[in-house]
Design a protein around this motif. Structure first.
Motif, PDB file in Angstrom:
ATOM      1  N   TRP A   1       0.836  -1.214   0.000  1.00 30.34           N
ATOM      2  CA  TRP A   1       0.000   0.000   0.000  1.00 30.34           C
ATOM      3  C   TRP A   1       0.866   1.256   0.000  1.00 30.34           C
ATOM      4  O   TRP A   1       0.549   2.238  -0.688  1.00 30.34           O
ATOM      5  CB  TRP A   1      -0.924  -0.007   1.206  1.00 30.34           C
ATOM      6  N   ALA A   2       1.937   1.233   0.779  1.00 37.21           N
ATOM      7  CA  ALA A   2       2.832   2.397   0.824  1.00 37.21           C
ATOM      8  C   ALA A   2       3.464   2.648  -0.540  1.00 37.21           C
ATOM      9  O   ALA A   2       3.567   3.796  -0.988  1.00 37.21           O
ATOM     10  CB  ALA A   2       3.911   2.188   1.889  1.00 37.21           C
ATOM     11  N   ARG A   3       3.892   1.550  -1.213  1.00 42.78           N
ATOM     12  CA  ARG A   3       4.486   1.734  -2.546  1.00 42.78           C
ATOM     13  C   ARG A   3       3.465   2.275  -3.534  1.00 42.78           C
ATOM     14  O   ARG A   3       3.784   3.160  -4.344  1.00 42.78           O
ATOM     15  CB  ARG A   3       5.051   0.403  -3.046  1.00 42.78           C
ATOM     16  N   ARG A   4       2.231   1.732  -3.494  1.00 44.04           N
ATOM     17  CA  ARG A   4       1.208   2.241  -4.411  1.00 44.04           C
ATOM     18  C   ARG A   4       0.898   3.710  -4.132  1.00 44.04           C
ATOM     19  O   ARG A   4       0.732   4.508  -5.068  1.00 44.04           O
ATOM     20  CB  ARG A   4      -0.068   1.401  -4.290  1.00 44.04           C
ATOM     21  N   GLY A   5       0.811   4.048  -2.830  1.00 45.35           N
ATOM     22  CA  GLY A   5       0.563   5.452  -2.506  1.00 45.35           C
ATOM     23  C   GLY A   5       1.687   6.363  -2.972  1.00 45.35           C
ATOM     24  O   GLY A   5       1.442   7.447  -3.512  1.00 45.35           O
ATOM     25  N   TRP A   6       2.929   5.911  -2.783  1.00 44.28           N
ATOM     26  CA  TRP A   6       4.070   6.727  -3.219  1.00 44.28           C
ATOM     27  C   TRP A   6       4.094   6.868  -4.737  1.00 44.28           C
ATOM     28  O   TRP A   6       4.384   7.940  -5.249  1.00 44.28           O
ATOM     29  CB  TRP A   6       5.355   6.094  -2.698  1.00 44.28           C
ATOM     30  N   ARG A   7       3.776   5.763  -5.448  1.00 44.15           N
ATOM     31  CA  ARG A   7       3.747   5.849  -6.911  1.00 44.15           C
ATOM     32  C   ARG A   7       2.649   6.792  -7.376  1.00 44.15           C
ATOM     33  O   ARG A   7       2.823   7.538  -8.344  1.00 44.15           O
ATOM     34  CB  ARG A   7       3.548   4.460  -7.513  1.00 44.15           C
ATOM     35  N   GLY A   8       1.482   6.756  -6.680  1.00 38.91           N
ATOM     36  CA  GLY A   8       0.408   7.678  -7.052  1.00 38.91           C
ATOM     37  C   GLY A   8       0.813   9.134  -6.847  1.00 38.91           C
ATOM     38  O   GLY A   8       0.554   9.986  -7.700  1.00 38.91           O
ATOM     39  N   ILE A   9       1.448   9.419  -5.705  1.00 41.44           N
ATOM     40  CA  ILE A   9       1.910  10.788  -5.456  1.00 41.44           C
ATOM     41  C   ILE A   9       2.953  11.201  -6.482  1.00 41.44           C
ATOM     42  O   ILE A   9       2.916  12.327  -7.005  1.00 41.44           O
ATOM     43  CB  ILE A   9       2.473  10.887  -4.026  1.00 41.44           C
ATOM     44  N   ALA A  10       3.891  10.285  -6.792  1.00 41.39           N
ATOM     45  CA  ALA A  10       4.916  10.601  -7.791  1.00 41.39           C
ATOM     46  C   ALA A  10       4.291  10.850  -9.158  1.00 41.39           C
ATOM     47  O   ALA A  10       4.725  11.740  -9.906  1.00 41.39           O
ATOM     48  CB  ALA A  10       5.937   9.462  -7.865  1.00 41.39           C
ATOM     49  N   PHE A  11       3.238  10.071  -9.501  1.00 39.71           N
ATOM     50  CA  PHE A  11       2.560  10.269 -10.785  1.00 39.71           C
ATOM     51  C   PHE A  11       1.932  11.654 -10.850  1.00 39.71           C
ATOM     52  O   PHE A  11       2.104  12.384 -11.839  1.00 39.71           O
ATOM     53  CB  PHE A  11       1.499   9.184 -10.965  1.00 39.71           C
ATOM     54  N   PHE A  12       1.184  12.021  -9.805  1.00 37.84           N
ATOM     55  CA  PHE A  12       0.563  13.344  -9.800  1.00 37.84           C
ATOM     56  C   PHE A  12       1.621  14.445  -9.765  1.00 37.84           C
ATOM     57  O   PHE A  12       1.423  15.519 -10.356  1.00 37.84           O
ATOM     58  CB  PHE A  12      -0.377  13.480  -8.599  1.00 37.84           C
ATOM     59  N   TRP A  13       2.732  14.205  -9.071  1.00 36.61           N
ATOM     60  CA  TRP A  13       3.795  15.215  -9.007  1.00 36.61           C
ATOM     61  C   TRP A  13       4.370  15.475 -10.397  1.00 36.61           C
ATOM     62  O   TRP A  13       4.658  16.623 -10.748  1.00 36.61           O
ATOM     63  CB  TRP A  13       4.881  14.730  -8.051  1.00 36.61           C
TER      64      TRP A  13
END
Length: 553
Positions: free
Chosen positions: A20-32
């Motif tokens: 979950w942490a990796r998916r959340g980080w990837r989502g934030i990185a995508f939006f960034w």
């Protein structure tokens, strides 16, 4: 023994948490990466939050210091006044040495009441009057302490400081236990001189929970105000950024539409601000580009029509020249040697002229996007073998050995046989011409998705800058080099177009002094483009050194 059944469950929970942490980080990185608004708001909120935290902490520390200083000064003044009042009570009593115990206890109780009446701490005050260690006198008073006096907070350091009898108050910050909660407090110690009893120590313990409640309220107010300020700034930032991002998105969408061929698309212009100026400038640029594209498209159509018309118009006189040339060529042996040689040259140049006209017509069809495939059942290995056999006489005259290997490509495919043959004629002919008398290898192989035909020579080769231009029209790596086949300079350009028409491609590799390799790759299923090949370029020499299976000759 303890059960280990809970360990796998704990490990799975940890893995899920990490996932979950990796998916959340990837989502934030995508939006960034993708959203300017998200990036702007995130940076603004982060910097604002940091500034609010720093300012809030500084303000809180200042308020805490001021509140504590004021309460300390107030407590110190009250304690000094209470000590003076109590000492005055004892001094006013002219007790002789034979005063009885009851009179001294009465004075002690009166002093206690006077002390309590002179302290006004909102949190309450605890009082204790204790005999100083080593004090002597004809009478002895019992130690007096109010109910629930926190004797444990009176440390040895404070007792030693009070015992010095310097005439000053001794203060010490303490922690009070209030139903399991730790509350701040302040302990004050001083000395009293009691007639006939000697020196006693007065301890006052003040509860500062009221000051702590005030600080908690201030801290909560600052926190809520800081969060509200950050949210407000985030909303304002998103609104301001939106005013810029929305026009940028509109410009990007309009650019995509223009790039797709909708040249009449424009950005709506509203107002007179900088964004409107940008929109007008963009629309002006789009108008200019549209005019240029229209002019170039018209020029291209005129050029294509001119090439097509000239090629067709030249067919009629060329046919007449061909008939006359054939007559002269057939009778060349009856002429003088010079005239006979001229007839042979005329015949060769007429053939080349016809080939050039055909290539020009084919190029004009590609430019006009009027080319269509005429597919038929084709076995790539058999078709390649026919082309190799066709070039064997020319290769023998040039001293070149043609080697064919067909480990794959034996299944029937739907291809335009005429165009595939034209590609192979160009590739094999160029390899024979530039092979410098060294063997030329032709390999046919296939995999689940593609069929590839590779032609490898070991001749002069080309540098990287020439390899990048090898498919340009009328381009030659060495214009002064003698041509034995008589090409038009359009063969590889047409071959690339034929390959692309099948959804395939032609890859090229070349090194000076090591030769060149061309690989034609076509997909098995219709015109479905593929990024892989049955014969990747780095594996070419492995195929030539020893193909496994298939026909080799």
């Amino acid at each position: 023994m303890p059960s280990s059944s809970g360990q796998p469950s704990l490990s799975r929970a940890r893995r899920r948490l990490r996932a979950w942490a990796r998916r959340g980080w990837r989502g934030i990185a995508f939006f960034w990466r993708r959203s300017l608004m998200f990036r702007s708001v995130a940076i603004t909120v982060t910097t604002t939050g940091l500034a609010v935290a720093i300012i809030g902490t500084a303000v809180m520390l200042s308020i805490s210091s001021n509140v504590y200083s004021q309460r300390r000064d107030q407590i110190e003044a009250e304690s000094a006044r209470a000590t003076n009042v109590a000492q005055g009570i004892f001094d006013a009593a002219t007790a002789a040495e034979d005063n009885n115990q009851s009179e001294l206890e009465t004075l002690q109780n009166e002093a206690q009441r006077a002390i309590l009446s002179n302290t006004t701490s909102p949190g309450g005050t605890s009082i204790a009057i204790e005999r100083s260690p080593g004090a002597s006198g004809p009478q002895t008073l019992q130690n007096l302490a109010s109910q629930y006096f926190p004797d444990a907070v009176i440390t040895d350091e404070l007792r030693k400081e009070v015992a010095k009898n310097t005439g000053k108050l001794s203060l010490q910050a303490v922690r009070l236990d209030d139903a399991g909660r730790r509350q701040p407090g302040l302990a004050v110690g001083s000395t009293l001189q009691i007639p006939s009893a000697g020196q006693y120590e007065l301890y006052l313990v003040y509860d500062l929970s009221d000051a702590q409640q005030t600080l908690d309220f201030v801290s909560q107010t600052l926190s809520i105000g800081g969060v509200a300020l950050i949210v407000l700034i985030a909303l304002v930032t998103s609104l301001v950024v939106r005013l810029v991002v929305v026009p940028i998105r509109g410009a990007a969408e309009t650019s995509r539409k223009i790039a797709s061929g909708r040249l009449d698309e424009r950005i709506p212009v509203k107002g007179q601000d900088d964004v409107a100026t940008l929109a007008r400038s963009f629309n002006g640029m789009a108008d200019a580009v549209s005019r240029q594209i229209t002019q170039l498209a018209e020029l291209s159509r005129v050029q294509q029509r001119f090439v097509s018309d000239v090629s067709h118009e030249l067919r009629t006189p060329l046919t007449t020249i061909r008939l006359a040339g054939d007559v002269l060529y057939d009778a060349r042996h009856a002429f003088e040697p010079a005239v006979g040689r001229s007839a042979e040259l005329l015949h060769d140049q007429i053939d080349r002229f016809e080939l050039l006209l055909s290539d020009l017509l084919e190029i004009s069809r590609y430019d006009a996007q009027a080319v269509e495939l005429e597919t038929e059942p084709v076995v790539p290995a058999s078709l390649t073998a026919d082309i190799v056999d066709e070039f064997r006489p020319l290769a023998e005259r040039a001293g070149v050995e043609l080697v064919l290997a067909t480990p794959g490509g034996h299944t029937t495919m739907q291809l335009d046989g005429r165009r595939i043959r034209r590609i192979l004629r160009n590739l094999v002919g160029n390899a024979v011409e530039h092979g410098d008398g060294k063997p030329v290898h032709v390999v046919v192989d296939s995999d689940a998705r593609t069929v590839a035909i590779a032609v490898r020579d070991h001749g002069v080769g080309m540098p990287a800058e020439d390899t990048a231009r090898v498919f340009d029209r009328f381009w030659r790596a060495d214009p002064s080099r003698k041509r034995t086949i008589g090409g038009t300079g359009l063969g590889l350009a047409i071959s690339l177009g034929d390959a692309n028409l099948h959804g395939g491609r032609i890859d090229v590799w070349s090194r000076p002094g090591e030769g060149s390799a061309f690989v034609l790759t076509v997909p098995r299923r219709g015109q479905e483009a593929t990024a892989t090949s049955a014969i990747p370029l780095p594996e070419l020499d492995e195929h030539y050194d020893g193909p496994s299976g298939g026909d080799t000759r």
